[in-house]
Design an enzyme around this catalytic site. Structure first.
Site, mmCIF file in Angstrom:
data_model
loop_
_atom_site.group_PDB
_atom_site.id
_atom_site.type_symbol
_atom_site.label_atom_id
_atom_site.label_comp_id
_atom_site.label_asym_id
_atom_site.label_seq_id
_atom_site.Cartn_x
_atom_site.Cartn_y
_atom_site.Cartn_z
ATOM 1 C CD1 TRP A 108 -3.003 1.419 0.870
ATOM 2 C CD2 TRP A 108 -1.406 2.468 2.027
ATOM 3 N NE1 TRP A 108 -3.462 2.685 1.162
ATOM 4 C CE2 TRP A 108 -2.501 3.352 1.873
ATOM 5 C CE3 TRP A 108 -0.291 2.916 2.719
ATOM 6 C CZ2 TRP A 108 -2.519 4.653 2.401
ATOM 7 C CZ3 TRP A 108 -0.292 4.208 3.242
ATOM 8 C CH2 TRP A 108 -1.393 5.057 3.084
ATOM 9 C CG HIS A 109 3.337 2.387 3.305
ATOM 10 N ND1 HIS A 109 2.710 1.391 4.004
ATOM 11 C CD2 HIS A 109 3.273 3.495 4.077
ATOM 12 C CE1 HIS A 109 2.290 1.883 5.158
ATOM 13 N NE2 HIS A 109 2.614 3.152 5.228
ATOM 14 N N GLY A 110 3.882 1.732 -1.257
ATOM 15 C CA GLY A 110 4.557 2.056 -2.505
ATOM 16 C C GLY A 110 4.731 0.856 -3.386
ATOM 17 C CG PHE A 112 3.209 6.507 0.636
ATOM 18 C CD1 PHE A 112 4.185 6.005 -0.214
ATOM 19 C CD2 PHE A 112 3.582 6.973 1.876
ATOM 20 C CE1 PHE A 112 5.508 5.963 0.183
ATOM 21 C CE2 PHE A 112 4.901 6.943 2.277
ATOM 22 C CZ PHE A 112 5.862 6.435 1.433
#
Lengths: 471, 302
Positions: free
Chosen positions: A327-329, A471
């Site tokens: 999800w963050h990257g 993000f």
């Protein structure tokens, strides 16, 4: 538009000037919020407003039809999932997946070039897409589960989805918390306004004074300039990064909460001094709380959580943490960051049952937890997997250290020290009643907020974008 | 104290703290808001001048427009130099728009061998300000200027000030609205610039076509009655020798052609000035150099 900009200062002043005029009636309040929020977001790139509108329309109608046609509710939920996760996949993960598939096909002897065929528009990452997509999804899922009644008013829905304080970098506010608040005329008393001001000023302080002043030190370390090396240097870099990302993101969340509070709304706490945690489990209850609870409620628990036995529970934990990393990257380093946390959490589940570990003083546990988080941050911050390995090797290499960087980055060291002192003071205030009473008796909050405001003006760092915008 | 009074008092208290600190603390060495304002003003202002100083960082640090004219002069002057500026069509067109349309007019061109290299011709520093969108320009031009009173303070500078620590490292840059940058460096090292310049000329030598384009511009502008004054901005002997050997730029040929196109070439003695890094003049030398330059061009503006 970013909170630490002159544009936002003007925008915010105008918004709050006119807010009392529009807030009294539902339609005018929602319309005003939607227009202001679209202006706020469109300032960055108005074309991506259509993405929020599209995503929102899918969820608004999915929610509405789930309520009207219960027989087909699953179908509408799937529609919402495809719409939201589809746009997230296209805009955020297309390059990542195309590269992975290309390399897989190449290994199988088939030469493909999927990356080259990705349309140009999909290469731009719309600001905050991960945040508003998750927020929008939570609405449909909650309606599907019968935990929330769908709203019939499209303005009501969009005022929730696009509300500018949290639109681009959270907190991820749940529909069941905010829709109800938005349906009432918000009332604000002096105490709430003061709390709002405190949150905004301290949030700006965290971002502008701490995070921005640490960035030069950290960026130069990861730029590969190789001016300095050795374990002491890299430990300082990683501790600085731990505080940079914390203050950057927590700062944004505090400003968002403060703005909402000043408008008369309440957003739940998103960061609760995570580096004071005495275990990683506790850390995840204090770090980016709105995302952790989202994954807990919509991924971990639906998978089975801890109810399905210890080993399946571990598997679900790993899956959740890997997804959280992704999800963050769209980069393998973020997935590894999630895996490292999953590994530490798994180990923690075992050793926390051992008597010896239960006797460790709390202060030492806090330090151990912080070190674990800092090690994991290496993967989060490094430009590549190779670089993370080099950094980790340097951190754990037993060789003498050159401390010249302390004088070169004297300013960064001062702000790092300040960040640590603030956290320790928080710990003291929370644990010592005498400190609390002195704080209240002498109205120290007034002095601290005034001083923080001065620090924002005089000791602001070179303007940097909020890290979590990517993000 | 109730929340109502805290809301009322927090701003005045902050103001008092701010004023007290401003009185106690030393003035910061760099005011970056003001720096950005100066660059944007230099690039986006439409004001026209009688005298322009153009070229690269040796010009914007070496020619102080204040010293070009008498205090009571009816003329005005500005420095339009940029870092690593090259005489590209784009830059020359920008310059042409900033000279007055009539009256006494002089363009002072600092010509370094680097001015005609492909890297210089990209004019990245100039473009970084030229390409800013309208909102950014408006913000920097009309709002950032007010931030002059709110510079950023550095704990290190404060520490040095209060502990009377010997300043061992400092790069002073004081940006002026007339385009000049007052600068010096501690430690003083007149060889510091040699290595970067040696690297700068690798696969990056003077472009003959760019020279021709520039000389054509000199001819066209001179034909309009504008005096084009060229000179090699003073640096150090070692730097000049390095540039002459690596740049592929032939000064004597260039000067001859420059004069043929109607330009006026001036020469200056290196021994009169001090460079803090081998490339740029210490601000005292910059003022002295500008005074000498002013004497030499006096006849063209009287």
């Amino acid at each position: 538009m970013v909170f630490n900009s002159l544009e936002f200062l003007i925008f915010g002043l105008l918004f709050f000037l006119l807010w009392p005029l529009f807030k009294k009636k539902d339609t005018s309040r929602w319309l005003y919020l939607v227009i202001a929020s679209f202006l706020f977001y469109g300032w960055w790139d108005w074309r991506f407003l259509f993405l929020i509108i599209g995503s929102g329309l899918i969820d608004y109608f999915s929610g509405l039809w789930i309520g009207k046609f219960p027989k087909f509710s699953k179908l509408f939920l799937i529609l919402s999932l495809i719409g939201n996760l589809g746009s997230l996949s296209i805009f955020k993960y297309s390059t990542f997946f195309a590269t992975a598939l290309d390399s897989l096909f190449w290994k199988l002897g088939v030469q493909t070039n999927l990356v080259a065929n990705i349309p140009e528009f999909a290469l731009i990452l719309p600001v905050g897409i991960s945040f508003y997509t998750f927020q929008s999804l939570s609405y449909t899922i909650d309606v599907y589960r019968g935990r929330l009644s769908p709203t019939n008013n499209i303005l009501h829905f969009f005022s929730y989805l696009s509300m500018f304080p949290q639109l681009v970098a959270g907190p991820i506010v749940r529909a069941k918390d905010l829709l109800k608040q938005l349906s009432k005329v918000p009332t604000v008393n002096a105490l709430q306004v003061w709390h709002g001001i405190k949150l905004i000023v301290f949030g700006l302080f965290q971002k502008v004074v701490i995070a921005d002043n640490l960035s030069l030190f950290i960026d130069s370390a990861f730029s590969g300039s190789k001016h300095y090396d050795g374990p002491a240097y890299w430990w300082f870099v990683m501790v600085a990064f731990a505080f940079q990302i914390y203050c950057d993101f927590s700062g944004y969340s505090l400003i968002a909460r403060g703005l909402a509070k000043t408008m008369g709304y309440h957003f739940k706490m998103n960061f609760n001094h995570p580096y004071l945690s005495s275990s990683l489990k506790e850390f995840w209850g204090r770090w980016h709380i709105s995302l952790s609870t989202w994954f807990r409620d919509y991924v971990y628990i639906p998978l089975g959580g801890a109810r399905r036995g210890i080993y399946l529970g571990m598997l679900f934990l790993w899956l959740t943490m890997l997804l959280s990393g992704l999800w963050h990257g769209a980069n393998i380093t973020f997935v590894i960051w999630g895996a490292v946390h999953a590994l530490f959490l798994t180990l923690e589940r075992f050793y926390s049952k051992v008597q010896f570990f239960r006797r460790i003083p709390k202060g030492l546990l806090i330090l151990i937890t912080f070190i674990q988080a800092s090690i994991a941050w290496v993967f989060f911050r490094a430009e590549s997997f190779d670089q993370s390995i080099i950094v980790l090797k340097s951190m754990f290499m037993f060789q003498s250290s050159d401390f010249k960087f302390l004088t070169t980055y004297f300013d960064a060291m001062i702000f790092l020290g300040l960040a640590i002192v603030i956290e320790l003071a928080t710990l003291l205030k929370r644990t010592k009643i005498s400190v609390q009473s002195v704080y209240k008796r002498y109205n120290l909050d007034l002095l601290f907020i005034s001083t923080a405001l001065v620090a924002i003006v005089m000791f602001r760092g070179e303007g940097q974008q909020f890290i979590y915008f990517q993000f | 104290m109730t929340a109502k009074y805290k809301i009322i008092f927090f701003l005045p208290i902050a103001l008092i703290i701010f004023l007290v600190l401003k009185m106690i603390l030393p003035t910061p060495n760099l005011n970056d808001s003001y720096r950005d304002y100066c660059w944007v003003k230099k690039t986006h202002s439409t004001e026209q001048f009688n005298i322009l100083a153009i070229g690269d960082s040796r010009i914007y640090k070496g020619v102080n427009p204040t010293y070009l004219l008498d205090v009571n002069s009816e003329f005005n002057a500005v420095n339009l130099g940029y870092s690593s500026a090259g005489y590209s069509k784009e830059y020359l067109s920008f310059v042409s728009k900033r000279i007055k349309e009539k009256g006494k007019r002089v363009i002072l061109c600092g010509v370094t061998p680097y001015s005609f290299t492909p890297e210089a011709l990209k004019n990245e520093h100039y473009s970084s300000f030229h390409d800013k969108n309208t909102t950014e320009v408006y913000k920097m031009l009309y709002l950032s200027g007010y931030l002059k009173s709110f510079p950023r303070y550095s704990p290190e500078e404060i520490w040095d000030y209060f502990t009377d620590a010997l300043i061992t490292h400092l790069y002073h840059n004081d940006f002026k609205e007339n385009g000049w940058v007052e600068s010096y460096k501690i430690p003083f090292d007149s060889t510091a610039g040699l290595r970067p310049y040696r690297i700068n000329f690798i696969d990056n030598t003077a472009d003959k076509n760019a020279e021709k384009e520039y000389l054509k511009w000199v001819k066209d502008i001179s034909a309009e009655g504008i005096k084009i004054v060229g000179f090699r901005p003073p640096s150090t002997l070692a730097m000049e020798e390095l540039e002459d050997s690596l740049s592929g730029f032939n000064y004597s040929n260039f000067i001859n052609e420059f004069k043929q196109m109607g330009g006026i070439w001036l020469t200056f003695s290196l021994k009169d000035y001090k460079s803090y890094d081998g490339s740029h003049l210490h601000y005292e030398s910059a003022n002295k150099f500008t005074e000498n330059l002013a004497q030499k061009i006096e006849k063209y503006i009287k």
